[in-house]
Design a protein around this motif. Structure first.
Motif, PDB file in Angstrom:
ATOM      1  N   THR A  93      -0.166 -16.857  -1.845  1.00 11.65           N
ATOM      2  CA  THR A  93      -0.429 -17.945  -0.906  1.00 11.65           C
ATOM      3  C   THR A  93       0.428 -19.156  -1.232  1.00 11.65           C
ATOM      4  O   THR A  93       0.997 -19.792  -0.334  1.00 11.65           O
ATOM      5  N   SER A  94       0.543 -19.483  -2.517  1.00 16.98           N
ATOM      6  CA  SER A  94       1.419 -20.591  -2.910  1.00 16.98           C
ATOM      7  C   SER A  94       2.862 -20.318  -2.517  1.00 16.98           C
ATOM      8  O   SER A  94       3.594 -21.236  -2.141  1.00 16.98           O
ATOM      9  N   ALA A  95       3.273 -19.065  -2.592  1.00 15.98           N
ATOM     10  CA  ALA A  95       4.638 -18.714  -2.192  1.00 15.98           C
ATOM     11  C   ALA A  95       4.868 -19.031  -0.714  1.00 15.98           C
ATOM     12  O   ALA A  95       5.948 -19.491  -0.322  1.00 15.98           O
ATOM     13  N   MET A  96       3.840 -18.799   0.102  1.00 15.77           N
ATOM     14  CA  MET A  96       3.953 -19.110   1.525  1.00 15.77           C
ATOM     15  C   MET A  96       3.961 -20.619   1.765  1.00 15.77           C
ATOM     16  O   MET A  96       4.696 -21.123   2.625  1.00 15.77           O
ATOM     17  N   TYR A  97       3.135 -21.352   1.007  1.00 13.52           N
ATOM     18  CA  TYR A  97       3.172 -22.812   1.107  1.00 13.52           C
ATOM     19  C   TYR A  97       4.563 -23.330   0.734  1.00 13.52           C
ATOM     20  O   TYR A  97       5.116 -24.208   1.407  1.00 13.52           O
ATOM     21  N   ALA A  98       5.119 -22.793  -0.336  1.00  9.78           N
ATOM     22  CA  ALA A  98       6.449 -23.222  -0.780  1.00  9.78           C
ATOM     23  C   ALA A  98       7.491 -22.937   0.294  1.00  9.78           C
ATOM     24  O   ALA A  98       8.377 -23.763   0.555  1.00  9.78           O
ATOM     25  N   LYS A  99       7.393 -21.780   0.893  1.00 12.82           N
ATOM     26  CA  LYS A  99       8.336 -21.423   1.961  1.00 12.82           C
ATOM     27  C   LYS A  99       8.218 -22.391   3.132  1.00 12.82           C
ATOM     28  O   LYS A  99       9.224 -22.822   3.710  1.00 12.82           O
ATOM     29  N   ALA A 100       6.980 -22.755   3.482  1.00  9.38           N
ATOM     30  CA  ALA A 100       6.762 -23.674   4.603  1.00  9.38           C
ATOM     31  C   ALA A 100       7.388 -25.038   4.341  1.00  9.38           C
ATOM     32  O   ALA A 100       8.104 -25.589   5.190  1.00  9.38           O
ATOM     33  N   PHE A 148       9.530 -26.049   1.761  1.00  9.86           N
ATOM     34  CA  PHE A 148      10.901 -26.110   1.249  1.00  9.86           C
ATOM     35  C   PHE A 148      11.917 -25.448   2.171  1.00  9.86           C
ATOM     36  O   PHE A 148      12.998 -25.986   2.400  1.00  9.86           O
ATOM     37  N   ASP A 149      11.598 -24.275   2.691  1.00  8.14           N
ATOM     38  CA  ASP A 149      12.556 -23.541   3.517  1.00  8.14           C
ATOM     39  C   ASP A 149      12.504 -23.973   4.978  1.00  8.14           C
ATOM     40  O   ASP A 149      13.551 -24.137   5.616  1.00  8.14           O
TER      41      ASP A 149
END
Length: 275
Positions: free
Chosen positions: A103-110, A112-113
């Protein structure tokens, strides 16, 4: 953005001011409600009025999320406007995220990317695997909650075991997860007297310091206890700048208040031999 690039901008602008874009639809000047996007119209004028004395902007996402899709559109336009017109300014997503790894990976993607923020505030309560996904993004920063300025900070953050407070354990442990080039910490200005002890734990990390101004924190005490040889501070002011006036002169009044803070910061940078 590297810590050196951030420091160079601090020296250039003689400022370590972060302006919090906590833009409340119920507090912005009424005449803006007639525009197609009142939140962005407000933010744009604040940015235009303060960018030359500001090194960072920090939208608090709650004020945008509360408006649904329209709020997200206003936020994206705000970030894009800063990126295009003032690429030297550090942009913080004040989101306070933190969840299990995927879930944190998805937050980071939202953040940052997709949104292209430079940094995001993250809550450490769930531990290393909830923070590490944010730290894998190159040239991006995690700003970890350590010691906050609110009254409720005393509920948990000062709990002590073996002569070590919880916030101290958070700092000591999390400092091993990242580096001085991708990890900052939130330390509230209302706890400024504790900054000296925190600096012993993390002498070289940047600190994001809320609580100066409307919340009563002292800029002088923050600098005295928290400044390092790269300044190492981003001091946030929100209400004291963006709501300096609720009339049509709001941007001009915001600029006046921002300049007043910047001038105080310039004096402190000179005292510490950084400019």
């Amino acid at each position: 953005m590297t810590s050196q690039e951030l420091f160079e901008n601090i020296k250039k602008k003689k400022s370590f001011l972060c302006v919090g874009l906590d833009t409340d639809i119920n507090k912005i000047p009424r005449h803006l409600l007639d525009t197609t996007d009142p939140i962005f119209a407000f933010n744009k004028q604040i940015i235009d009025a303060t960018h030359d004395v500001t090194v960072a902007y920090k939208p608090n996402l709650a004020f945008y999320e509360s408006l649904g899709v329209n709020g997200w559109n206003s936020l994206e336009k705000t970030v894009n406007y800063i990126k295009y017109n003032h690429p030297d300014i550090f942009i913080i997503a004040d989101a306070k995220r933190g969840d299990i790894g995927n879930t944190s990976a998805m937050y980071a993607k939202a953040f940052f990317d997709h949104m292209e923020f430079d940094s995001v505030t993250v809550a450490p309560y769930m531990g290393e695997d909830s923070v590490k996904p944010f730290l894998t993004h190159v040239d991006k920063w995690v700003i970890l909650l350590a010691l906050t300025s609110n009254k409720g900070a005393f509920d948990f953050q000062f709990m002590e075991e073996n002569n070590e407070k919880l916030y101290e354990k958070v700092i000591k442990t999390s400092a091993q997860w990242g580096t001085e080039e991708n990890l900052m910490y939130v330390v509230g200005a209302t706890k400024a007297e504790m900054l000296a002890d925190i600096r012993k734990l993390i002498p070289n990390h940047f600190l994001l310091v809320p609580g100066v101004g409307a919340q009563g924190g002292s800029l002088e005490e923050v600098a005295k206890n928290g400044m390092n040889n790269k300044c190492g501070l981003l001091v946030n002011s929100s209400r004291g700048i963006i709501y300096a006036s609720d009339a049509e002169d709001f941007a001009a009044k915001a600029r006046e208040n921002a300049i007043a803070v910047q001038q105080d910061m310039e004096k402190l940078l000179k005292v510490h031999g950084l400019i």
